[in-house]
Design an enzyme around this catalytic site. Structure first.
Site, PDB file in Angstrom:
ATOM      1  N   ARG A   1      12.293  -1.470  11.857  1.00  0.00           N
ATOM      2  CA  ARG A   1      10.731  -1.474  12.662  1.00  0.00           C
ATOM      3  C   ARG A   1      10.290  -3.264  13.538  1.00  0.00           C
ATOM      4  O   ARG A   1      10.386  -4.075  13.113  1.00  0.00           O
ATOM      5  CB  ARG A   1       9.243  -1.942  11.247  1.00  0.00           C
ATOM      6  CG  ARG A   1       9.116  -0.515  11.063  1.00  0.00           C
ATOM      7  CD  ARG A   1       8.308  -0.386   9.228  1.00  0.00           C
ATOM      8  NE  ARG A   1       7.152  -0.683  10.596  1.00  0.00           N
ATOM      9  CZ  ARG A   1       5.610  -0.808   9.395  1.00  0.00           C
ATOM     10  NH1 ARG A   1       6.083  -0.012   7.936  1.00  0.00           N
ATOM     11  NH2 ARG A   1       5.108  -1.591   9.788  1.00  0.00           N
TER      12      ARG A   1
ATOM     13  N   LYS B   1       0.834  -1.128  -0.199  1.00  0.00           N
ATOM     14  CA  LYS B   1       0.053  -0.097  -0.440  1.00  0.00           C
ATOM     15  C   LYS B   1       0.872   1.026  -0.182  1.00  0.00           C
ATOM     16  O   LYS B   1       0.551   2.125  -0.684  1.00  0.00           O
ATOM     17  CB  LYS B   1      -0.625   0.193   1.024  1.00  0.00           C
ATOM     18  CG  LYS B   1      -1.898  -1.283   1.778  1.00  0.00           C
ATOM     19  CD  LYS B   1      -2.641  -1.282   2.713  1.00  0.00           C
ATOM     20  CE  LYS B   1      -2.225  -1.406   4.093  1.00  0.00           C
ATOM     21  NZ  LYS B   1      -1.558  -2.467   4.043  1.00  0.00           N
TER      22      LYS B   1
ATOM     23  N   ARG C   1      -0.371  -9.553  13.062  1.00  0.00           N
ATOM     24  CA  ARG C   1      -0.834  -8.485  12.275  1.00  0.00           C
ATOM     25  C   ARG C   1      -1.681  -9.631  11.254  1.00  0.00           C
ATOM     26  O   ARG C   1      -2.863  -8.513  10.938  1.00  0.00           O
ATOM     27  CB  ARG C   1       0.328  -7.783  11.226  1.00  0.00           C
ATOM     28  CG  ARG C   1       1.368  -6.281  12.667  1.00  0.00           C
ATOM     29  CD  ARG C   1       1.843  -6.574  11.452  1.00  0.00           C
ATOM     30  NE  ARG C   1       2.763  -5.579  11.001  1.00  0.00           N
ATOM     31  CZ  ARG C   1       2.874  -5.381   9.662  1.00  0.00           C
ATOM     32  NH1 ARG C   1       4.208  -5.339  10.287  1.00  0.00           N
ATOM     33  NH2 ARG C   1       3.471  -4.764   8.746  1.00  0.00           N
TER      34      ARG C   1
ATOM     35  N   ARG D   1      -8.989   0.740   8.719  1.00  0.00           N
ATOM     36  CA  ARG D   1      -9.189  -0.993   9.431  1.00  0.00           C
ATOM     37  C   ARG D   1     -10.061  -1.385  10.168  1.00  0.00           C
ATOM     38  O   ARG D   1      -9.664  -3.082  10.212  1.00  0.00           O
ATOM     39  CB  ARG D   1      -7.350  -0.636   9.719  1.00  0.00           C
ATOM     40  CG  ARG D   1      -6.772  -1.296   9.201  1.00  0.00           C
ATOM     41  CD  ARG D   1      -5.014  -0.960   9.536  1.00  0.00           C
ATOM     42  NE  ARG D   1      -3.970  -2.163   9.573  1.00  0.00           N
ATOM     43  CZ  ARG D   1      -3.202  -1.219   8.869  1.00  0.00           C
ATOM     44  NH1 ARG D   1      -3.147   0.365   8.375  1.00  0.00           N
ATOM     45  NH2 ARG D   1      -1.998  -1.633   8.232  1.00  0.00           N
TER      46      ARG D   1
ATOM     47  N   ARG E   1      12.220  -7.229   4.610  1.00  0.00           N
ATOM     48  CA  ARG E   1      12.026  -5.616   5.087  1.00  0.00           C
ATOM     49  C   ARG E   1      12.464  -5.200   6.929  1.00  0.00           C
ATOM     50  O   ARG E   1      12.991  -4.084   6.996  1.00  0.00           O
ATOM     51  CB  ARG E   1      10.961  -4.973   5.214  1.00  0.00           C
ATOM     52  CG  ARG E   1      10.777  -3.444   5.671  1.00  0.00           C
ATOM     53  CD  ARG E   1       9.328  -2.875   5.315  1.00  0.00           C
ATOM     54  NE  ARG E   1       8.330  -2.955   6.435  1.00  0.00           N
ATOM     55  CZ  ARG E   1       7.235  -2.690   6.572  1.00  0.00           C
ATOM     56  NH1 ARG E   1       6.696  -1.986   4.869  1.00  0.00           N
ATOM     57  NH2 ARG E   1       6.341  -3.038   6.820  1.00  0.00           N
TER      58      ARG E   1
HETATM   59  P1  B4P Z   1       4.969  -1.553   2.046  1.00  0.00           P
HETATM   60  O1  B4P Z   1       4.369  -1.237   0.976  1.00  0.00           O
HETATM   61  O2  B4P Z   1       5.535  -0.611   3.398  1.00  0.00           O
HETATM   62  O3  B4P Z   1       3.313  -2.228   2.676  1.00  0.00           O
HETATM   63  P2  B4P Z   1       1.699  -1.481   3.367  1.00  0.00           P
HETATM   64  O4  B4P Z   1       1.333  -2.713   2.841  1.00  0.00           O
HETATM   65  O5  B4P Z   1       2.302   0.026   3.323  1.00  0.00           O
HETATM   66  O6  B4P Z   1       2.281  -2.365   6.174  1.00  0.00           O
HETATM   67  P3  B4P Z   1       2.333  -2.280   6.367  1.00  0.00           P
HETATM   68  O7  B4P Z   1       0.709  -3.089   6.578  1.00  0.00           O
HETATM   69  O8  B4P Z   1       3.214  -2.863   7.041  1.00  0.00           O
HETATM   70  O9  B4P Z   1       1.859  -0.722   7.354  1.00  0.00           O
HETATM   71  P4  B4P Z   1       1.387   0.127   7.939  1.00  0.00           P
HETATM   72  O10 B4P Z   1       1.661   1.129   8.049  1.00  0.00           O
HETATM   73  O11 B4P Z   1      -0.133   0.799   7.507  1.00  0.00           O
HETATM   74  O12 B4P Z   1       5.184  -3.028   1.684  1.00  0.00           O
HETATM   75  C1  B4P Z   1       5.895  -4.021   2.838  1.00  0.00           C
HETATM   76  C2  B4P Z   1       7.086  -4.069   2.007  1.00  0.00           C
HETATM   77  O13 B4P Z   1       7.355  -5.476   0.949  1.00  0.00           O
HETATM   78  C3  B4P Z   1       8.356  -3.615   1.768  1.00  0.00           C
HETATM   79  O14 B4P Z   1      10.038  -3.665   2.188  1.00  0.00           O
HETATM   80  C4  B4P Z   1       8.247  -3.298   0.064  1.00  0.00           C
HETATM   81  O15 B4P Z   1       9.497  -2.395  -0.364  1.00  0.00           O
HETATM   82  C5  B4P Z   1       7.789  -4.496  -0.156  1.00  0.00           C
HETATM   83  N1  B4P Z   1       7.346  -4.620  -1.779  1.00  0.00           N
HETATM   84  C6  B4P Z   1       6.265  -3.734  -1.660  1.00  0.00           C
HETATM   85  N2  B4P Z   1       5.608  -4.219  -3.535  1.00  0.00           N
HETATM   86  C7  B4P Z   1       6.501  -5.318  -3.948  1.00  0.00           C
HETATM   87  C8  B4P Z   1       6.441  -6.056  -4.643  1.00  0.00           C
HETATM   88  N3  B4P Z   1       5.558  -5.692  -5.557  1.00  0.00           N
HETATM   89  N4  B4P Z   1       7.280  -6.988  -4.700  1.00  0.00           N
HETATM   90  C9  B4P Z   1       7.888  -7.434  -3.535  1.00  0.00           C
HETATM   91  N5  B4P Z   1       8.172  -6.670  -2.793  1.00  0.00           N
HETATM   92  C10 B4P Z   1       7.503  -5.298  -2.354  1.00  0.00           C
HETATM   93  O16 B4P Z   1       0.590  -0.678   9.525  1.00  0.00           O
HETATM   94  C11 B4P Z   1       1.777  -0.149  10.650  1.00  0.00           C
HETATM   95  C12 B4P Z   1       1.113  -0.419  12.341  1.00  0.00           C
HETATM   96  O17 B4P Z   1       0.280   0.246  12.331  1.00  0.00           O
HETATM   97  C13 B4P Z   1      -0.026  -1.637  11.923  1.00  0.00           C
HETATM   98  O18 B4P Z   1       0.085  -3.180  12.545  1.00  0.00           O
HETATM   99  C14 B4P Z   1      -1.522  -1.032  13.063  1.00  0.00           C
HETATM  100  O19 B4P Z   1      -0.562  -1.270  14.330  1.00  0.00           O
HETATM  101  C15 B4P Z   1      -0.337   0.684  12.735  1.00  0.00           C
HETATM  102  N6  B4P Z   1      -1.721   1.385  12.532  1.00  0.00           N
HETATM  103  C16 B4P Z   1      -1.819   1.823  11.179  1.00  0.00           C
HETATM  104  N7  B4P Z   1      -3.138   1.750  10.209  1.00  0.00           N
HETATM  105  C17 B4P Z   1      -3.771   2.130  11.501  1.00  0.00           C
HETATM  106  C18 B4P Z   1      -5.689   1.943  11.241  1.00  0.00           C
HETATM  107  N8  B4P Z   1      -6.564   2.401  10.444  1.00  0.00           N
HETATM  108  N9  B4P Z   1      -5.875   1.708  12.319  1.00  0.00           N
HETATM  109  C19 B4P Z   1      -5.525   0.615  13.782  1.00  0.00           C
HETATM  110  N10 B4P Z   1      -4.285   0.565  13.711  1.00  0.00           N
HETATM  111  C20 B4P Z   1      -3.802   1.025  12.038  1.00  0.00           C
END
Ligand code: B4P
Length: 190
Positions: free
Chosen positions: A134, A14, A145, A89, A128
């Site tokens: 992290r 995302k 998670r 979420r 990562r």
């Molecule tokens: P990202 O792009 O970082 O993944 P994400 O989906 O954004 O992340 P995430 O669920 O971790 O986090 P969030 O910060 O929202 O990609 C992950 C990895 O994959 C990276 O290393 C990237 O390089 C790699 N990658 C990406 N695309 C790829 C591809 N096509 N091929 C190979 N590799 C690839 O949430 C973190 C925490 O914050 C939650 O657990 C919760 O505690 C809290 N939180 C956030 N929002 C909340 C909400 N609305 N309500 C309650 N808690 C919340």
């Protein structure tokens, strides 16, 4: 306005795809994960409270993240649209977002859901974790998670499906391939 919810399990990409989208569509990027991590980094009261919860792989309470998003929407009155990344979420967060946007005479345009198998997600996040620093990017916490995601977050897709706003795209492939799939959904609207 184009108001996009970018949805998917932890590590679906995302945040990664948001960077592509904001460049082309001039949207304001609101990532609740990034906002919370900035609070942790700054050592605020909210950050200290949220850190414990995030490190356990749990969701921060709805009222906290809803207030954060409300403040950010208010702080961007000139926005041409928003990308909501990692929010909503839970179903109460989705309902609150609908209300916040309706108060601004706008609405969610669509939700794009990135579909990625769990094994691929674990391997991305553990990789990562080797460099991100992290505390939630280790296999044990990543599994917690996923549990939170399955129990509390997956129903959000059903919420938008009921409004005919849900589009699923394959989240496996090169970053450009995935972005191409997202653009083809957005081309319906802009
Ligand atoms: P990202 O792009 O970082 O993944 P994400 O989906 O954004 O992340 P995430 O669920 O971790 O986090 P969030 O910060 O929202 O990609 C992950 C990895 O994959 C990276 O290393 C990237 O390089 C790699 N990658 C990406 N695309 C790829 C591809 N096509 N091929 C190979 N590799 C690839 O949430 C973190 C925490 O914050 C939650 O657990 C919760 O505690 C809290 N939180 C956030 N929002 C909340 C909400 N609305 N309500 C309650 N808690 C919340």
């Amino acid at each position: 306005m184009l108001n996009l919810v970018l949805f998917g399990p932890p590590g679906a990409g995302k945040g990664t795809q948001s960077e592509y989208i904001i460049g082309d569509y001039k949207l304001v990027h609101l990532s609740t994960g990034n906002i919370l991590r900035a609070e942790v980094e700054a050592g605020t009261e909210l950050g200290k409270y949220a850190k414990q919860i995030m490190d356990e792989g749990k969701l921060v309470p709805d009222e906290v993240v809803i207030q954060m998003i409300s403040n950010k929407i208010d702080a961007n009155p000139q926005a041409q649209g928003f990308i909501f990344d990692g929010f909503p979420r839970t179903t109460p967060q989705a309902q609150a977002l609908d209300e916040l946007l309706s108060n601004k005479s706008t609405a969610i345009t669509c939700m794009v859901s990135l579909d990625v198998p769990e094994d691929e997600l674990v391997s991305r996040l553990v990789k990562r974790g080797e460099t991100s620093g992290r505390a939630d990017d280790n296999e044990g916490t990543v599994r917690k998670r996923f549990k939170e995601y399955t129990e509390k977050t997956l129903p959000v897709a059903t919420y938008y499906q009921a409004q005919n706003k849900l589009f699923s795209v394959d989240g496996v492939g090169s970053l450009d391939e995935i972005y191409g799939r997202i653009k083809s959904v957005l081309s319906r609207y802009v």
